[in-house]
Scaffold this motif. Structure first.
Motif, mmCIF file in Angstrom:
data_model
loop_
_atom_site.group_PDB
_atom_site.id
_atom_site.type_symbol
_atom_site.label_atom_id
_atom_site.label_comp_id
_atom_site.label_asym_id
_atom_site.label_seq_id
_atom_site.Cartn_x
_atom_site.Cartn_y
_atom_site.Cartn_z
ATOM 1 N N PHE A 78 78.734 -77.107 -39.902
ATOM 2 C CA PHE A 78 77.690 -77.952 -40.104
ATOM 3 C C PHE A 78 77.671 -79.147 -39.001
ATOM 4 O O PHE A 78 76.507 -79.426 -38.593
ATOM 5 N N ALA A 79 78.687 -79.520 -38.964
ATOM 6 C CA ALA A 79 78.893 -80.738 -37.896
ATOM 7 C C ALA A 79 78.445 -80.373 -36.494
ATOM 8 O O ALA A 79 77.689 -81.074 -35.624
ATOM 9 N N THR A 80 78.888 -79.067 -36.234
ATOM 10 C CA THR A 80 78.422 -78.517 -34.990
ATOM 11 C C THR A 80 76.974 -78.265 -34.673
ATOM 12 O O THR A 80 76.420 -78.852 -33.569
ATOM 13 N N GLN A 81 76.465 -77.701 -35.615
ATOM 14 C CA GLN A 81 74.952 -77.506 -35.582
ATOM 15 C C GLN A 81 74.291 -79.018 -35.616
ATOM 16 O O GLN A 81 73.281 -78.900 -34.723
ATOM 17 N N ALA A 82 74.782 -79.800 -36.213
ATOM 18 C CA ALA A 82 73.928 -81.222 -36.224
ATOM 19 C C ALA A 82 74.091 -81.770 -34.805
ATOM 20 O O ALA A 82 73.135 -82.481 -34.322
ATOM 21 N N ALA A 83 75.394 -81.745 -34.239
ATOM 22 C CA ALA A 83 75.499 -82.283 -33.039
ATOM 23 C C ALA A 83 74.819 -81.706 -31.914
ATOM 24 O O ALA A 83 74.210 -82.225 -31.064
ATOM 25 N N ILE A 84 74.454 -80.380 -32.127
ATOM 26 C CA ILE A 84 73.627 -79.421 -31.210
ATOM 27 C C ILE A 84 72.170 -79.766 -31.320
ATOM 28 O O ILE A 84 71.471 -79.997 -30.326
ATOM 29 N N ALA A 85 71.787 -80.049 -32.619
ATOM 30 C CA ALA A 85 70.227 -80.424 -32.958
ATOM 31 C C ALA A 85 69.975 -81.813 -32.172
ATOM 32 O O ALA A 85 69.204 -82.058 -31.714
ATOM 33 N N LEU A 86 71.078 -82.743 -32.564
ATOM 34 C CA LEU A 86 70.894 -84.086 -31.742
ATOM 35 C C LEU A 86 70.845 -84.019 -30.267
ATOM 36 O O LEU A 86 69.919 -84.736 -29.791
ATOM 37 N N THR A 87 71.674 -83.086 -29.592
ATOM 38 C CA THR A 87 71.538 -83.029 -28.195
ATOM 39 C C THR A 87 70.143 -82.655 -27.723
ATOM 40 O O THR A 87 69.669 -83.191 -26.988
ATOM 41 N N ASN A 88 69.699 -81.598 -28.696
ATOM 42 C CA ASN A 88 68.326 -80.948 -28.314
ATOM 43 C C ASN A 88 67.260 -82.003 -28.501
ATOM 44 O O ASN A 88 66.317 -82.049 -27.671
ATOM 45 N N ALA A 89 67.497 -82.783 -29.438
ATOM 46 C CA ALA A 89 66.557 -83.632 -29.571
ATOM 47 C C ALA A 89 66.236 -84.566 -28.545
ATOM 48 O O ALA A 89 65.409 -85.352 -28.111
ATOM 49 N N ASP A 90 67.581 -85.230 -28.125
ATOM 50 C CA ASP A 90 67.757 -86.153 -26.951
ATOM 51 C C ASP A 90 67.142 -85.361 -25.639
ATOM 52 O O ASP A 90 66.378 -86.388 -25.005
#
Length: 203
Positions: A17-29
């Motif tokens: 979950f943490a990895t997916q959240a980090a990827i999502a935040l990076t994609n959003a940026d």
């Protein structure tokens, strides 16, 4: 709450979950950064199109008043200044004709460059000049009243110049204390070059 409560499977799930959240935040940026770049590119493209259109139109006319009107319209749209004036030197007596947004030329209150210390300075320096507060005395009762009536607070002067010859100045006026960015002044100088060429052709 006992020892071993967090099983390896649960730890693995949380890590996923943490990895997916980090990827999502990076994609959003990345998306936001990409959107901002596209917006900047779109704005630059629009400005370039407007500038090209101005160049074509201003070089079609041999009428000084029309050149002034086109220049003022372009400045207020591309640089978002509240209003603009064009101060043209005219004749051997260095009389200054003034063109403004309302497209009226100063005919009844002729002033000469010798009556306005700042213009005497600018014709020597041949450069740009910024005033953050024009409540200071211009040395010309007419100009003091002129800017007061227009509600101008700050102004950026840009020369209409060809080589060593100065034909006048563009005054980009703001009703707040606003300093134009370096890129904006460069764009204004580009517009001024087109204006000067058109004035030379019309003279």
């Amino acid at each position: 709450n006992g020892e071993g409560y967090f099983s390896p499977e649960l730890v693995h799930l949380v890590e996923s979950f943490a990895t997916q959240a980090a990827i999502a935040l990076t994609n959003a940026d990345l998306y936001e950064e990409s959107s901002n770049r596209l917006q900047e590119l779109d704005e630059k493209t629009k400005k370039l199109d407007w500038l090209n259109q101005y160049s074509v139109e201003v070089n079609k006319t041999l009428d000084i008043e029309n050149i002034a009107l086109l220049t003022i319209e372009t400045l207020t749209n591309l640089l978002s200044c509240d209003q603009a004036s064009i101060f043209l030197l005219s004749g051997k007596d260095e009389v200054i004709d003034i063109y403004q947004n309302l497209f009226t030329k100063n005919l009844t209150n002729k002033i000469t460059i010798f009556e306005v210390p700042i213009f005497q300075q600018l014709i020597q320096t041949k450069g740009t000049y910024y005033m953050s507060d024009i409540s200071s005395d211009f040395g010309s009762e007419f100009l003091n009243e002129y800017f007061s009536k227009r509600g101008t607070i700050s102004i950026q002067f840009v020369p209409l110049r060809h080589q060593e010859d100065v034909y006048g100045w563009i005054g980009m006026e703001c009703k707040t204390t606003r300093k134009f960015l370096h890129d904006e002044v460069d764009l204004a100088l580009t517009i001024a070059n087109h204006t000067t060429l058109a004035i030379r052709n019309a003279s």
